[in-house]
Design an enzyme around this catalytic site. Structure first.
Site, PDB file in Angstrom:
ATOM      1  CB  ALA A  62      48.755 -14.274  -1.153  1.00 51.67           C
ATOM      2  N   GLY A 107      51.347 -16.606   2.867  1.00 50.94           N
ATOM      3  CA  GLY A 107      50.236 -16.167   3.715  1.00 50.94           C
ATOM      4  C   GLY A 107      49.696 -17.277   4.604  1.00 50.94           C
ATOM      5  CD  GLU A 110      52.967 -13.628   5.545  1.00 45.16           C
ATOM      6  OE1 GLU A 110      52.215 -13.903   4.574  1.00 45.16           O
ATOM      7  OE2 GLU A 110      53.685 -12.621   5.583  1.00 45.16           O
ATOM      8  CD  GLU A 130      55.629 -14.777   1.195  1.00 47.12           C
ATOM      9  OE1 GLU A 130      56.555 -15.537   1.548  1.00 47.12           O
ATOM     10  OE2 GLU A 130      54.569 -14.656   1.838  1.00 47.12           O
TER      11      GLU A 130
HETATM   12  N1  CAA Z   1      48.017 -19.406  -5.259  1.00 44.23           N
HETATM   13  C1  CAA Z   1      47.219 -19.895  -6.242  1.00 44.23           C
HETATM   14  N2  CAA Z   1      47.199 -21.181  -6.639  1.00 44.23           N
HETATM   15  C2  CAA Z   1      48.057 -22.011  -6.013  1.00 44.23           C
HETATM   16  C3  CAA Z   1      48.925 -21.596  -5.001  1.00 44.23           C
HETATM   17  C4  CAA Z   1      48.886 -20.209  -4.610  1.00 44.23           C
HETATM   18  N3  CAA Z   1      49.622 -19.709  -3.627  1.00 44.23           N
HETATM   19  N4  CAA Z   1      49.666 -22.652  -4.600  1.00 44.23           N
HETATM   20  C5  CAA Z   1      49.255 -23.704  -5.329  1.00 44.23           C
HETATM   21  N5  CAA Z   1      48.284 -23.322  -6.198  1.00 44.23           N
HETATM   22  C6  CAA Z   1      47.582 -24.153  -7.158  1.00 44.23           C
HETATM   23  C7  CAA Z   1      48.478 -24.521  -8.346  1.00 44.23           C
HETATM   24  O1  CAA Z   1      48.490 -23.491  -9.291  1.00 44.23           O
HETATM   25  C8  CAA Z   1      47.812 -25.789  -8.831  1.00 44.23           C
HETATM   26  O2  CAA Z   1      46.668 -25.419  -9.575  1.00 44.23           O
HETATM   27  P1  CAA Z   1      46.334 -26.212 -10.962  1.00 44.23           P
HETATM   28  O3  CAA Z   1      46.121 -27.658 -10.545  1.00 44.23           O
HETATM   29  O4  CAA Z   1      45.106 -25.543 -11.452  1.00 44.23           O
HETATM   30  O5  CAA Z   1      47.538 -26.060 -11.840  1.00 44.23           O
HETATM   31  C9  CAA Z   1      47.310 -26.443  -7.548  1.00 44.23           C
HETATM   32  O6  CAA Z   1      47.253 -25.401  -6.566  1.00 44.23           O
HETATM   33  C10 CAA Z   1      48.245 -27.534  -7.029  1.00 44.23           C
HETATM   34  O7  CAA Z   1      49.524 -26.956  -6.905  1.00 44.23           O
HETATM   35  P2  CAA Z   1      50.833 -27.605  -7.585  1.00 44.23           P
HETATM   36  O8  CAA Z   1      50.469 -28.340  -8.831  1.00 44.23           O
HETATM   37  O9  CAA Z   1      51.878 -26.544  -7.690  1.00 44.23           O
HETATM   38  O10 CAA Z   1      51.215 -28.682  -6.465  1.00 44.23           O
HETATM   39  P3  CAA Z   1      52.663 -29.247  -6.150  1.00 44.23           P
HETATM   40  O11 CAA Z   1      52.447 -30.387  -5.220  1.00 44.23           O
HETATM   41  O12 CAA Z   1      53.441 -29.502  -7.386  1.00 44.23           O
HETATM   42  O13 CAA Z   1      53.407 -28.055  -5.348  1.00 44.23           O
HETATM   43  C11 CAA Z   1      53.576 -26.285  -3.746  1.00 44.23           C
HETATM   44  C12 CAA Z   1      52.908 -27.624  -4.108  1.00 44.23           C
HETATM   45  C13 CAA Z   1      55.062 -26.479  -3.472  1.00 44.23           C
HETATM   46  C14 CAA Z   1      52.891 -25.753  -2.456  1.00 44.23           C
HETATM   47  C15 CAA Z   1      53.381 -25.277  -4.907  1.00 44.23           C
HETATM   48  O14 CAA Z   1      52.009 -25.267  -5.272  1.00 44.23           O
HETATM   49  C16 CAA Z   1      53.794 -23.887  -4.591  1.00 44.23           C
HETATM   50  O15 CAA Z   1      54.978 -23.584  -4.573  1.00 44.23           O
HETATM   51  N6  CAA Z   1      52.802 -22.960  -4.369  1.00 44.23           N
HETATM   52  C17 CAA Z   1      53.075 -21.581  -4.169  1.00 44.23           C
HETATM   53  C18 CAA Z   1      53.569 -21.308  -2.764  1.00 44.23           C
HETATM   54  C19 CAA Z   1      53.927 -19.830  -2.609  1.00 44.23           C
HETATM   55  O16 CAA Z   1      54.769 -19.308  -3.302  1.00 44.23           O
HETATM   56  N7  CAA Z   1      53.252 -19.147  -1.667  1.00 44.23           N
HETATM   57  C20 CAA Z   1      53.447 -17.742  -1.427  1.00 44.23           C
HETATM   58  C21 CAA Z   1      52.358 -16.960  -2.145  1.00 44.23           C
HETATM   59  S1  CAA Z   1      52.641 -15.197  -2.083  1.00 44.23           S
HETATM   60  C22 CAA Z   1      52.145 -14.748  -0.545  1.00 44.23           C
HETATM   61  O17 CAA Z   1      51.663 -15.530   0.238  1.00 44.23           O
HETATM   62  C23 CAA Z   1      52.332 -13.283  -0.231  1.00 44.23           C
HETATM   63  C24 CAA Z   1      52.021 -12.944   1.182  1.00 44.23           C
HETATM   64  O18 CAA Z   1      52.879 -12.787   2.030  1.00 44.23           O
HETATM   65  C25 CAA Z   1      50.659 -12.709   1.591  1.00 44.23           C
END
Ligand code: CAA
Length: 255
Positions: A62, A107, A110, A130
């Protein structure tokens, strides 16, 4: 557009197209997937494929920035939309294949769990992180993951929030195949392994399995008997045995 919907051979392909945000699912993307499903329902395709744009991610979950902007009631509506879209995918008339390239987190994981099949490159990484955000997975992860990999493995994955690499995902049943080369070409090759079968039989079998896991053995056997009877009375269900006896290939009508 946050997604691309294309038709390739007998397949509908939905590509999540927000590479700058690692294909994160914002509200607009979920709505676009829902609308794409309406469109695909009118197509004569044999499978629905999902993938992510770029090499790095299938989908990073998400959209976290959007979650921050939302108050609790809106977030609840967002969760309901995600759950309803993913349930539509799970019970869609044709089977679905998640072609996983890179991260499939939150997500994104999922979404893959809601698909009938998951194939991925060796770069595929699954996870439900999450818990690290102080959140409960909201698009079906706590329910579909244990059904696929068992309660013990699911609790380990959800409560640690760790990433599961492709080889482990294959071992625990989260991935059906590790594939090489272009992930969507490989997913189409995988799907050709089942698209020649009767679509009706495939749909009834998926229905029997998915409804059966949520019920007792006795109720599941009743579901199986009902659906098996429907298949036996179908044109395909008569043609298959007839062709076997005649030692010829079946002329499957409902492909
Ligand atoms: N939402 C919004 N933006 C996201 C994102 C997310 N889930 N995941 C990555 N991005 C964005 C980052 O903010 C970044 O944007 P900027 O370049 O503008 O700063 C860009 O994508 C690249 O990401 P990273 O710089 O973080 O890339 P990385 O290689 O260092 O790390 C990663 C990759 C490990 C996937 C890391 O991005 C990460 O941990 N992302 C979040 C993953 C997460 O927590 N997902 C769960 C979301 S909550 C959910 O999904 C609830 C549900 O059940 C529905």
């Amino acid at each position: 557009m946050s997604i691309q919907l294309t038709r390739r051979d007998d397949f509908a392909v939905i590509t999540l197209d927000r590479p700058a945000a690692l294909n994160a699912l914002n509200y607009a993307t979920l709505q676009a997937i829902d609308e794409a499903l309406d469109e695909v329902a009118a197509w004569k395709v044999r499978a629905l494929l999902f993938t992510g744009c770029g090499d790095k991610a299938f989908c990073a979950g998400a959209d976290i920035s959007e979650l921050l902007d939302r108050d609790i009631p809106d977030e609840y509506v967002g969760t309901r939309l995600g759950q309803s879209v993913f349930s539509r995918i799970e019970s869609f008339p044709v089977p679905s294949v998640a072609a996983v390239n890179g991260y499939a987190l939150g997500g994104g994981c999922e979404l893959a769990l809601a698909c009938t099949f998951r194939v991925g490159t060796s770069s595929a990484k699954f996870g439900l992180p999450e818990v690290k955000l102080g959140l409960v997975p909201g698009y079906g992860g706590t329910q579909r993951l244990p059904r696929l990999v068992g309660v013990a493995a699911a609790l380990d994955i959800v409560l640690t929030g760790r990433m599961v690499a492709a080889d482990e995902a294959l071992r625990i049943g989260l991935l059906h195949r590790i594939v090489h080369g272009d992930v969507i070409e490989a997913a189409m090759a995988y799907a050709r392994g089942f698209t020649g079968h009767s679509m009706l039989a495939m749909r009834l079998i998926r229905d029997a399995v998915l409804r059966g896991v949520d019920t007792s053995l006795q109720d599941g056997l009743r579901i199986e008997a009902d659906l098996s009877t429907i298949s036996m009375n179908s044109e395909d269900g008569k043609e298959g045995p007839r062709a076997f006896i005649a030692k010829r290939a079946p002329r499957i009508l409902d492909r």
